[in-house]
Design an enzyme around this catalytic site. Structure first.
Site, PDB file in Angstrom:
ATOM      1  CG  ASN A 210      -0.168   0.008   2.553  1.00 36.56           C
ATOM      2  OD1 ASN A 210       0.529   0.888   2.877  1.00 36.56           O
ATOM      3  ND2 ASN A 210       0.026  -1.271   3.209  1.00 36.56           N
ATOM      4  CE  LYS A 289       8.885 -11.566 -14.463  1.00 33.56           C
ATOM      5  NZ  LYS A 289       9.509 -11.221 -15.588  1.00 33.56           N
ATOM      6  CE  LYS A 341      -8.672  -3.859  14.075  1.00 31.20           C
ATOM      7  NZ  LYS A 341      -7.579  -4.052  13.166  1.00 31.20           N
TER       8      LYS A 341
HETATM    9  O1  PMT Z   1       2.771   6.214   6.394  1.00 34.76           O
HETATM   10  P1  PMT Z   1       2.265   7.373   5.793  1.00 34.76           P
HETATM   11  O2  PMT Z   1       2.282   7.636   4.423  1.00 34.76           O
HETATM   12  O3  PMT Z   1       2.864   8.709   6.892  1.00 34.76           O
HETATM   13  O4  PMT Z   1       0.647   7.261   6.197  1.00 34.76           O
HETATM   14  C1  PMT Z   1      -0.032   7.331   7.490  1.00 34.76           C
HETATM   15  C2  PMT Z   1      -0.903   6.044   7.678  1.00 34.76           C
HETATM   16  C3  PMT Z   1      -2.140   6.599   6.929  1.00 34.76           C
HETATM   17  C4  PMT Z   1      -0.570   4.786   7.267  1.00 34.76           C
HETATM   18  C5  PMT Z   1      -1.406   6.295   9.276  1.00 34.76           C
HETATM   19  O5  PMT Z   1      -1.753   7.425   9.509  1.00 34.76           O
HETATM   20  C6  PMT Z   1      -2.433   5.088   9.434  1.00 34.76           C
HETATM   21  O6  PMT Z   1      -3.816   5.342   9.242  1.00 34.76           O
HETATM   22  N1  PMT Z   1      -2.248   3.808   9.752  1.00 34.76           N
HETATM   23  C7  PMT Z   1      -3.045   2.779  10.028  1.00 34.76           C
HETATM   24  C8  PMT Z   1      -3.645   2.098   8.614  1.00 34.76           C
HETATM   25  C9  PMT Z   1      -4.257   1.006   8.682  1.00 34.76           C
HETATM   26  O7  PMT Z   1      -4.079  -0.079   8.523  1.00 34.76           O
HETATM   27  O8  PMT Z   1      -5.669   1.212   9.053  1.00 34.76           O
HETATM   28  P2  PMT Z   1      -6.762   0.010   9.273  1.00 34.76           P
HETATM   29  O9  PMT Z   1      -7.846   0.854   9.555  1.00 34.76           O
HETATM   30  O10 PMT Z   1      -6.893  -0.661   8.264  1.00 34.76           O
HETATM   31  O11 PMT Z   1      -6.128  -0.748  10.606  1.00 34.76           O
HETATM   32  C10 PMT Z   1      -6.634  -0.514  11.922  1.00 34.76           C
HETATM   33  C11 PMT Z   1      -5.545  -0.799  12.897  1.00 34.76           C
HETATM   34  O12 PMT Z   1      -5.182  -2.123  12.940  1.00 34.76           O
HETATM   35  C12 PMT Z   1      -4.247  -0.231  12.491  1.00 34.76           C
HETATM   36  O13 PMT Z   1      -3.731   0.465  13.812  1.00 34.76           O
HETATM   37  C13 PMT Z   1      -3.224  -1.155  11.897  1.00 34.76           C
HETATM   38  O14 PMT Z   1      -1.829  -0.994  12.300  1.00 34.76           O
HETATM   39  C14 PMT Z   1      -3.849  -2.497  12.544  1.00 34.76           C
HETATM   40  N2  PMT Z   1      -3.589  -3.724  11.879  1.00 34.76           N
HETATM   41  C15 PMT Z   1      -4.230  -3.769  10.760  1.00 34.76           C
HETATM   42  C16 PMT Z   1      -4.234  -4.948  10.129  1.00 34.76           C
HETATM   43  C17 PMT Z   1      -3.571  -6.030  10.630  1.00 34.76           C
HETATM   44  N3  PMT Z   1      -3.623  -7.263  10.141  1.00 34.76           N
HETATM   45  N4  PMT Z   1      -2.851  -5.732  11.803  1.00 34.76           N
HETATM   46  C18 PMT Z   1      -3.036  -4.802  12.544  1.00 34.76           C
HETATM   47  O15 PMT Z   1      -2.330  -4.511  13.362  1.00 34.76           O
END
Ligand code: PMT
Length: 403
Positions: A210, A289, A341
């Site tokens: 991403n 590949k 969570k």
């Molecule tokens: O890195 P930058 O370019 O500065 O951008 C910042 C950001 C947009 C990435 C950051 O501000 C942000 O929003 N990070 C969380 C992104 C995300 O994956 O969000 P989510 O809503 O999909 O996940 C929710 C939470 O669960 C997050 O804390 C994520 O780290 C966590 N997660 C998600 C999936 C997973 N398998 N394990 C996790 O721990």
């Protein structure tokens, strides 16, 4: 934030094209309440005239180690003692090497040796020079000695190339310098942060990922370290410089990130999950590949472990802060994640539009907890991260009695 009010800042300017931005930096530092005295190297004077810095700082500019007039008024020892902080911006590769070797044959290198104030550098150089082993070694040595390193950023360079090595913008440097004076609200605490994207391989050369740049998470790690915490940063693949004093663990996939988090979890007081973890990986990574064909291609995806939910569900979890990246109904989705969570707090950002979220330098965070919430920003990610760390410290302290 009033961290720089009445602070004495010696701004060192070394020779590089980014020196032209330092005149604006002086103005921004003064706008933030600081008093600024400028020390220029001989190289810097080739790019910008001292008169420019004199005009914007309202002070004489210091350029020579052996200047009888300066020695009587503000010699190197006086400047070193006067400084509450020394910031060198731009810091060229040559300047870093000179600091590293303790040379003292010009005013700036002598002020560096003579000061007891915190020192920060904002590197600026060609991308190849930045990754040269000599520069990497000098950088590591300076960081070991406690020099804070601000940036560099990535982007188009004056030499016509693109990559890491651009000096941070003046406002970003002001925010980073404010961090040096941040109150030690997390002194003695251990903080684990995740940042950046994960990469989920399809075959030896391709992956799913991403747009996360790591800027937000690295800013959070830097702000927590500036607030006195012992910080471990588990980072997905990104081109960010490790903040000073932060222990970094590099990983690639979500499974590697989950393992690194679990290994580093014991003893942590606070966990902040800002990484954009891939929710899925392919069921079978191809050994070779994958060949192109005219037929449609189907990938079978399986869910990755939820790292954040796993930490929150531990028998003695740390104070657990999640992030939420949302394109709509931000509060509703974020509060749902907070509840599902089992988190202490969640910091939600709107993504998929300009001015915040992935890749941007700025952000706005809507932070929620059970029964409350607060908006942070809009502002540079470095500033918003400092505010977030302040808020986390406040809520963490408040939670201690009830645990
Ligand atoms: O890195 P930058 O370019 O500065 O951008 C910042 C950001 C947009 C990435 C950051 O501000 C942000 O929003 N990070 C969380 C992104 C995300 O994956 O969000 P989510 O809503 O999909 O996940 C929710 C939470 O669960 C997050 O804390 C994520 O780290 C966590 N997660 C998600 C999936 C997973 N398998 N394990 C996790 O721990």
């Amino acid at each position: 934030m009033a961290q720089l009010t009445d602070k004495n800042i010696v701004l060192g300017v070394s020779g590089g094209i980014a020196a032209y931005k330092s005149a604006d930096l002086v103005r921004r530092l003064r706008d933030a309440g600081a008093r600024v005295r400028v020390v220029m190297t001989a190289g810097a004077k080739e790019f910008v005239r001292p008169l420019t810095f004199q005009a914007v700082s309202g002070q004489p500019v210091h350029t020579s180690l052996l200047d009888p007039a300066a020695e009587a008024a503000m010699g190197h020892i006086d400047l070193a003692r006067w400084a509450d902080a020394v910031l060198v911006a731009p810091a060229s590769a040559d300047l870093m090497a000179r600091f590293c070797h303790g040379l003292a044959d010009d005013l700036l290198s002598t002020v560096y040796l003579a000061t007891e104030a915190p020192v920060a550098i904002a590197p600026a150089m060609n991308r190849v020079m930045w990754v040269h082993p000599a520069t990497r070694q000098n950088l590591a040595t300076l960081q070991e000695r406690g020099v804070a390193v601000f940036g560099p950023g990535r982007g188009d360079q004056a030499c016509g190339e693109t990559g890491a090595g651009r000096m941070l913008e003046p406002l970003e440097l002001v925010a980073a310098l404010e961090g040096l004076f941040a109150p030690p609200v997390l002194a003695g605490r251990r903080v684990l942060v995740t940042a950046g994207p994960t990469r989920e391989p399809l075959d030896p050369v391709r992956y799913l990922s991403n747009r996360s740049s790591g800027k937000m998470g690295f800013a959070v790690a830097a702000a927590a370290a500036a607030a006195g915490a012992r910080v471990t940063l588990v980072a997905g693949p990104c081109a960010m410089v490790t903040p000073s004093g932060v222990q970094r663990v590099d990983v690639e996939t979500a499974e590697e990130m989950a393992t690194a988090v679990q290994q580093n979890l014991p003893g942590q007081d606070i966990f902040i999950a800002s990484a954009a973890v891939a929710d899925y990986r392919v069921a079978h990574v191809a050994d070779d590949k994958i060949k192109k064909s005219d037929a449609a291609m189907h990938l079978q995806l399986v869910p990755n472990p939820d790292i954040l939910a796993g930490v929150a569900a531990a028998s003695e979890p740390p104070f657990t802060v999640g992030f939420a990246a949302e394109t709509s109904s931000v509060e509703e989705h974020a509060r749902d994640k907070l509840r599902r969570k089992g988190l202490d707090m969640i910091a939600a950002n709107r993504v998929g539009q300009a001015g915040g979220g992935f890749e941007a330098d700025s952000n706005t965070l809507d932070v929620f907890w059970t029964g409350g919430g607060r908006r942070l920003g809009p502002g540079l990610k470095t500033q918003v991260a400092q505010e977030l760390v302040g808020l986390i410290a406040e809520r963490y302290q408040g939670s201690q009695g009830s645990r």
